[in-house]
Enzyme design. Structure first.
Site, short mmCIF file in Angstrom:
data_model
loop_
_atom_site.label_atom_id
_atom_site.label_comp_id
_atom_site.label_asym_id
_atom_site.label_seq_id
_atom_site.Cartn_x
_atom_site.Cartn_y
_atom_site.Cartn_z
N HIS A 62 0.84 -1.20 0.00
CA HIS A 62 0.00 0.00 0.00
C HIS A 62 0.87 1.25 0.00
O HIS A 62 2.09 1.16 0.14
CB HIS A 62 -1.01 -0.01 1.15
CG HIS A 62 -0.42 0.10 2.53
ND1 HIS A 62 0.36 -0.89 3.09
CD2 HIS A 62 -0.52 1.08 3.47
CE1 HIS A 62 0.70 -0.52 4.31
NE2 HIS A 62 0.20 0.67 4.57
N HIS A 64 1.40 3.93 1.86
CA HIS A 64 1.92 4.73 2.99
C HIS A 64 3.46 4.85 2.94
O HIS A 64 4.15 3.88 2.62
CB HIS A 64 1.46 4.13 4.33
CG HIS A 64 0.01 4.40 4.62
ND1 HIS A 64 -0.73 3.64 5.49
CD2 HIS A 64 -0.82 5.36 4.13
CE1 HIS A 64 -1.97 4.12 5.53
NE2 HIS A 64 -2.05 5.16 4.72
N ASP A 66 5.80 4.84 5.07
CA ASP A 66 6.65 3.89 5.82
C ASP A 66 6.68 2.52 5.17
O ASP A 66 7.33 1.60 5.69
CB ASP A 66 6.21 3.80 7.30
CG ASP A 66 4.79 3.27 7.46
OD1 ASP A 66 3.90 3.66 6.69
OD2 ASP A 66 4.57 2.44 8.38
N HIS A 67 6.02 2.38 4.02
CA HIS A 67 6.07 1.11 3.27
C HIS A 67 6.72 1.28 1.90
O HIS A 67 7.17 0.30 1.31
CB HIS A 67 4.66 0.52 3.12
CG HIS A 67 4.11 0.05 4.44
ND1 HIS A 67 4.01 -1.28 4.77
CD2 HIS A 67 3.70 0.75 5.53
CE1 HIS A 67 3.54 -1.38 6.02
NE2 HIS A 67 3.33 -0.17 6.50
N HIS A 120 -7.62 -0.63 5.39
CA HIS A 120 -6.58 0.27 5.91
C HIS A 120 -6.38 1.41 4.91
O HIS A 120 -6.35 2.58 5.26
CB HIS A 120 -5.30 -0.53 6.13
CG HIS A 120 -4.13 0.27 6.61
ND1 HIS A 120 -4.07 0.85 7.85
CD2 HIS A 120 -2.96 0.58 6.00
CE1 HIS A 120 -2.91 1.49 7.98
NE2 HIS A 120 -2.23 1.34 6.88
N ASP A 137 -0.36 -3.68 6.32
CA ASP A 137 -1.03 -3.16 7.51
C ASP A 137 -2.50 -3.57 7.57
O ASP A 137 -3.33 -2.87 8.16
CB ASP A 137 -0.94 -1.62 7.55
CG ASP A 137 0.48 -1.14 7.82
OD1 ASP A 137 1.36 -1.99 8.11
OD2 ASP A 137 0.71 0.08 7.76
N HIS A 175 4.21 -4.51 10.87
CA HIS A 175 4.66 -3.85 12.12
C HIS A 175 4.74 -4.84 13.28
O HIS A 175 3.99 -5.81 13.33
CB HIS A 175 3.69 -2.73 12.54
CG HIS A 175 3.68 -1.55 11.64
ND1 HIS A 175 4.48 -0.43 11.85
CD2 HIS A 175 2.97 -1.29 10.51
CE1 HIS A 175 4.26 0.46 10.89
NE2 HIS A 175 3.34 -0.03 10.06
ZN LIG Z 1 -0.12 1.75 6.43
#
Ligand SMILES: [Zn+2]
Length: 264
Positions: A62, A64, A66-67, A120, A137, A175
């Site tokens: 996805h 985001h 942090d990915h 998400h 996530d 995570h």
């Molecule tokens: Zn995420």
């Protein structure tokens, strides 16, 4: 060769405070790896250097940061396939995949099925193959992602879809949230024996500084309240917290999710 014939070798790379970037070793050529959700390039490059590995492909679940944030830095090492959801918020992808599409990496001896799991984010996907699930996530051990873009009906359906995969499936989440998730799970189901036992195991693992992942789907169906919305004890806990009857499992899910959002 059947897709489950190859057991994957997967190692975690820690990033930021609690992200895992997963490196999947090629069964055909073990010095080549696929990175899943590289939010940061530096720790991946450090791991590649330390173990003398070569990056061969990138899978993204996805959009985001942090990915996906490490993708441009990794592509500076050399161009590799970048397989991602069909979402314009994800730059650098070389291929967008939709539900049910196969991501074949024949040179690496790897192949995954794409599962669309909105909730998400609306375009979130998971990769499933070789007995492993890379779910970003969407599903965490003993928990699930927040609903930033989707609605409860969607997210509940996405989690149900993952729950239908074979129970022995290894679950690689984005995570390390297991300990905090279990505190909530045991608030919902204080007498869940498997969750209590898992909590003491997780405490030992975390005290040693090790990852609690991968999990397995069979464990998750026993301890994860978000996969147990149709179980009586979970439903009545959600009903008494919400102060109303919840007729459908997705309503139980919605009540649990907003309860967890407030939970400290
Ligand atoms: Zn995420």
């Amino acid at each position: 060769m059947p897709i489950h014939a190859v057991q994957l070798n997967v190692r975690p790379v820690r990033a930021f405070s609690d992200n895992y970037i997963w490196l999947i070793e090629s069964p055909k050529s073990p010095s080549q790896v696929v990175a899943v959700d590289p939010g940061d390039a530096a720790p991946v490059i450090a791991e590649l250097t330390r173990r003398n590995l070569k990056l061969a492909a990138i899978l993204l679940t996805h959009h985001h940061p942090d990915h996906i944030g490490g993708v441009p830095g990794l592509l500076r090492l050399g161009q590799v396939p970048v397989i991602a959801p069909d979402d314009e918020r994800i730059p650098y992808k070389t291929r967008a995949v939709r539900n049910g599409e196969r991501c074949e990496l024949p040179d690496l001896g790897l192949g995954f099925e794409t599962l669309e799991v909105p909730g998400h984010t609306v375009s979130h996907i998971a990769f499933w193959g070789h007995g492993a699930l890379f779910c970003g996530d969407t599903l965490f051990s003993a928990g699930c992602g927040r609903m930033f873009e989707g609605n409860p009906k969607q997210m509940n359906a996405s989690l149900n879809r993952l729950r239908e995969l074979p129970p022995e499936t290894q679950v690689y989440c984005g995570h390390e949230y297991t300990a905090a998730n279990l505190r909530f799970a045991l608030t919902v189901e204080p007498k869940n024996a498997e969750a209590l036992e898992y909590q003491s195991r997780v405490d030992r693992i975390r005290a040693a500084g090790d990852p609690t992942l991968p999990s397995t789907l069979s464990l998750e169906t026993q301890v994860n309240p978000f996969l147990r919305c149709d179980i009586g004890s979970v439903r009545s806990a959600a009903e008494s917290h919400a102060g109303k009857n919840l007729a459908e499992p997705y309503e139980v899910f919605a009540a649990l999710r907003s309860w967890k959002d407030q939970f400290r």
